[in-house]
Design a protein around this motif. Structure first.
Motif, PDB file in Angstrom:
ATOM      1  N   PRO A   1       0.852  -1.210   0.116  1.00 25.13           N
ATOM      2  CA  PRO A   1       0.104   0.083  -0.101  1.00 25.13           C
ATOM      3  C   PRO A   1       0.846   1.138  -0.010  1.00 25.13           C
ATOM      4  N   PRO A   2       0.410   2.382  -0.537  1.00 27.85           N
ATOM      5  CA  PRO A   2       0.965   3.611  -0.548  1.00 27.85           C
ATOM      6  C   PRO A   2       1.347   4.293   0.858  1.00 27.85           C
ATOM      7  N   PRO A   3       2.307   4.947   1.053  1.00 30.64           N
ATOM      8  CA  PRO A   3       2.445   5.462   2.645  1.00 30.64           C
ATOM      9  C   PRO A   3       1.039   6.543   2.599  1.00 30.64           C
ATOM     10  N   PRO A   4       0.920   6.645   4.017  1.00 29.55           N
ATOM     11  CA  PRO A   4      -0.411   7.559   4.487  1.00 29.55           C
ATOM     12  C   PRO A   4      -0.008   9.072   3.872  1.00 29.55           C
ATOM     13  N   ARG A   5      -1.207   9.617   3.245  1.00 32.77           N
ATOM     14  CA  ARG A   5      -1.174  10.875   2.799  1.00 32.77           C
ATOM     15  C   ARG A   5      -1.399  12.006   4.026  1.00 32.77           C
ATOM     16  N   PRO A   6      -0.541  12.984   3.982  1.00 36.75           N
ATOM     17  CA  PRO A   6      -1.006  14.021   4.850  1.00 36.75           C
ATOM     18  C   PRO A   6      -2.239  14.861   4.500  1.00 36.75           C
ATOM     19  N   PRO A   7      -3.200  15.467   5.610  1.00 36.44           N
ATOM     20  CA  PRO A   7      -4.057  16.222   4.878  1.00 36.44           C
ATOM     21  C   PRO A   7      -3.731  17.170   4.365  1.00 36.44           C
ATOM     22  N   VAL A   8      -4.321  17.585   3.137  1.00 37.71           N
ATOM     23  CA  VAL A   8      -4.290  18.910   2.615  1.00 37.71           C
ATOM     24  C   VAL A   8      -4.764  20.071   3.423  1.00 37.71           C
TER      25      VAL A   8
ATOM     26  N   ARG B   1      10.061  12.334   2.099  1.00 38.17           N
ATOM     27  CA  ARG B   1       8.797  11.645   1.355  1.00 38.17           C
ATOM     28  C   ARG B   1       7.936  12.893   1.219  1.00 38.17           C
ATOM     29  N   CYS B   2       7.111  12.990   0.114  1.00 36.17           N
ATOM     30  CA  CYS B   2       6.062  14.088  -0.110  1.00 36.17           C
ATOM     31  C   CYS B   2       4.982  13.286  -0.906  1.00 36.17           C
ATOM     32  N   TRP B   3       3.651  14.117  -0.877  1.00 34.68           N
ATOM     33  CA  TRP B   3       2.713  14.001  -1.940  1.00 34.68           C
ATOM     34  C   TRP B   3       2.658  15.005  -2.846  1.00 34.68           C
ATOM     35  N   VAL B   4       2.336  14.712  -4.218  1.00 40.12           N
ATOM     36  CA  VAL B   4       2.334  15.877  -5.041  1.00 40.12           C
ATOM     37  C   VAL B   4       1.255  15.753  -6.050  1.00 40.12           C
TER      38      VAL B   4
ATOM     39  N   ASP C   1       0.989   5.647  -6.465  1.00 40.39           N
ATOM     40  CA  ASP C   1      -0.210   6.412  -6.402  1.00 40.39           C
ATOM     41  C   ASP C   1      -0.923   5.904  -5.246  1.00 40.39           C
ATOM     42  N   ASP C   2      -2.242   6.177  -5.373  1.00 41.24           N
ATOM     43  CA  ASP C   2      -3.177   5.701  -4.368  1.00 41.24           C
ATOM     44  C   ASP C   2      -3.475   4.268  -4.337  1.00 41.24           C
TER      45      ASP C   2
ATOM     46  N   PHE D   1       0.457  11.601  -6.181  1.00 40.84           N
ATOM     47  CA  PHE D   1       1.422  10.635  -6.271  1.00 40.84           C
ATOM     48  C   PHE D   1       2.376  11.023  -4.931  1.00 40.84           C
ATOM     49  N   CYS D   2       2.942   9.965  -4.400  1.00 50.54           N
ATOM     50  CA  CYS D   2       3.894   9.836  -3.304  1.00 50.54           C
ATOM     51  C   CYS D   2       5.082   9.583  -3.877  1.00 50.54           C
ATOM     52  N   ILE D   3       6.095  10.479  -3.570  1.00 52.84           N
ATOM     53  CA  ILE D   3       7.345  10.349  -3.859  1.00 52.84           C
ATOM     54  C   ILE D   3       8.373  10.052  -2.576  1.00 52.84           C
ATOM     55  N   GLU D   4       8.993   8.935  -2.536  1.00 49.36           N
ATOM     56  CA  GLU D   4       9.978   8.520  -1.464  1.00 49.36           C
ATOM     57  C   GLU D   4      11.299   8.352  -2.125  1.00 49.36           C
ATOM     58  N   GLY D   5      12.124   9.255  -1.477  1.00 48.79           N
ATOM     59  CA  GLY D   5      13.424   9.512  -2.471  1.00 48.79           C
ATOM     60  C   GLY D   5      14.594   9.662  -1.449  1.00 48.79           C
ATOM     61  N   ARG D   6      15.780   9.481  -2.007  1.00 47.01           N
ATOM     62  CA  ARG D   6      17.134   9.571  -1.431  1.00 47.01           C
ATOM     63  C   ARG D   6      17.923  10.326  -2.309  1.00 47.01           C
ATOM     64  N   THR D   7      18.739  11.486  -1.719  1.00 48.58           N
ATOM     65  CA  THR D   7      19.646  12.166  -2.512  1.00 48.58           C
ATOM     66  C   THR D   7      21.114  11.875  -1.998  1.00 48.58           C
ATOM     67  N   ASP D   8      21.833  11.814  -2.736  1.00 46.16           N
ATOM     68  CA  ASP D   8      23.293  11.806  -2.069  1.00 46.16           C
ATOM     69  C   ASP D   8      24.199  12.824  -2.819  1.00 46.16           C
ATOM     70  N   ILE D   9      25.133  13.523  -2.392  1.00 50.02           N
ATOM     71  CA  ILE D   9      25.780  14.796  -3.022  1.00 50.02           C
ATOM     72  C   ILE D   9      27.217  14.371  -2.813  1.00 50.02           C
ATOM     73  N   SER D  10      28.192  14.507  -3.663  1.00 42.77           N
ATOM     74  CA  SER D  10      29.385  14.250  -3.172  1.00 42.77           C
ATOM     75  C   SER D  10      30.028  15.883  -3.008  1.00 42.77           C
ATOM     76  N   ASN D  11      31.331  15.628  -2.507  1.00 44.13           N
ATOM     77  CA  ASN D  11      31.921  16.932  -2.220  1.00 44.13           C
ATOM     78  C   ASN D  11      32.525  17.834  -3.407  1.00 44.13           C
ATOM     79  N   ASP D  12      32.337  17.310  -4.820  1.00 42.90           N
ATOM     80  CA  ASP D  12      32.757  17.998  -5.914  1.00 42.90           C
ATOM     81  C   ASP D  12      31.724  18.675  -6.894  1.00 42.90           C
ATOM     82  N   GLY D  13      30.520  18.397  -6.180  1.00 46.48           N
ATOM     83  CA  GLY D  13      29.528  19.171  -7.211  1.00 46.48           C
ATOM     84  C   GLY D  13      28.373  18.270  -7.796  1.00 46.48           C
TER      85      GLY D  13
END
Length: 181
Positions: A34-41, A77-80, A159-160, A137-149
């Motif tokens: 199931p999708p993660p819970p959606r916060p109330p708008v 995580r966010c819902w968009v 989705d639901d 749509f719910c987006i669960e993500g990860r961002t990794d950034i190195s020291n060189d840009g």
């Protein structure tokens, strides 16, 4: 290709794969998570990032419900959902909505101070698991950034009904012009 004065500046490609719902029924391959819970708008409340000095156009074009600001090395995580049509007078089809919001994959878990740094996507890959449904749509993500840009993001998109896609992007990290070290 998209060109500017004869110079290619962007390209896109797509591969449409036939689907056969009988396969999933027989083999039990479908991910029924199931999708993660959606916060109330909350009407009139906009999600913003810390120290952001302006609200970018793309953020004004969506409803964006985030469960918290990402910290370095953590998933976010966010819902968009889109608030406007991509083409004036034409309703957005579900796959169009999915493609448009997939750009959030790089930002949902980006812990940069957006008052000092920018991190545009150099590319964006979207792998669609099944036809998406609905507006949110719910987006669960990860961002990794190195020291060189250089950075990289990856995301699971729901989705639901459950998982419908994965996205990834390469990020180019730089200081906002005029910002001090």
């Amino acid at each position: 290709w998209l060109e500017d004065e004869g110079v290619p500046v962007a390209r896109t490609s797509a591969l449409r794969i036939r689907s056969d719902s009988a396969l999933a029924q027989d083999a039990g391959f479908a991910d029924e998570t199931p999708p993660p819970p959606r916060p109330p708008v909350e009407p009139g409340v906009r999600a913003t990032r810390r120290k952001i000095s302006y609200l970018p156009g793309w953020l004004r074009a969506v409803n964006y419900q985030k469960t918290g600001l990402a910290q370095p090395g953590e998933e976010g995580r966010c819902w968009v959902r889109l608030q406007r049509p991509m083409v004036s007078g034409e309703p957005n089809q579900p796959v169009v909505r999915l493609a448009a919001i997939s750009d959030f994959s790089s930002g949902v878990a980006n812990a940069l101070d957006l008052g000092r740094w920018v991190s545009p996507n150099a590319d964006l890959s979207l792998n669609i698991l099944r036809e998406p449904e609905g507006d949110w749509f719910c987006i669960e993500g990860r961002t990794d950034i190195s020291n060189d840009g250089v950075g990289q993001s990856s995301a699971r998109i729901y989705d639901d009904r459950g998982p419908c896609a994965r996205g990834s992007a390469t990020l180019l990290v730089d200081r906002i012009p005029g910002q001090r070290e």
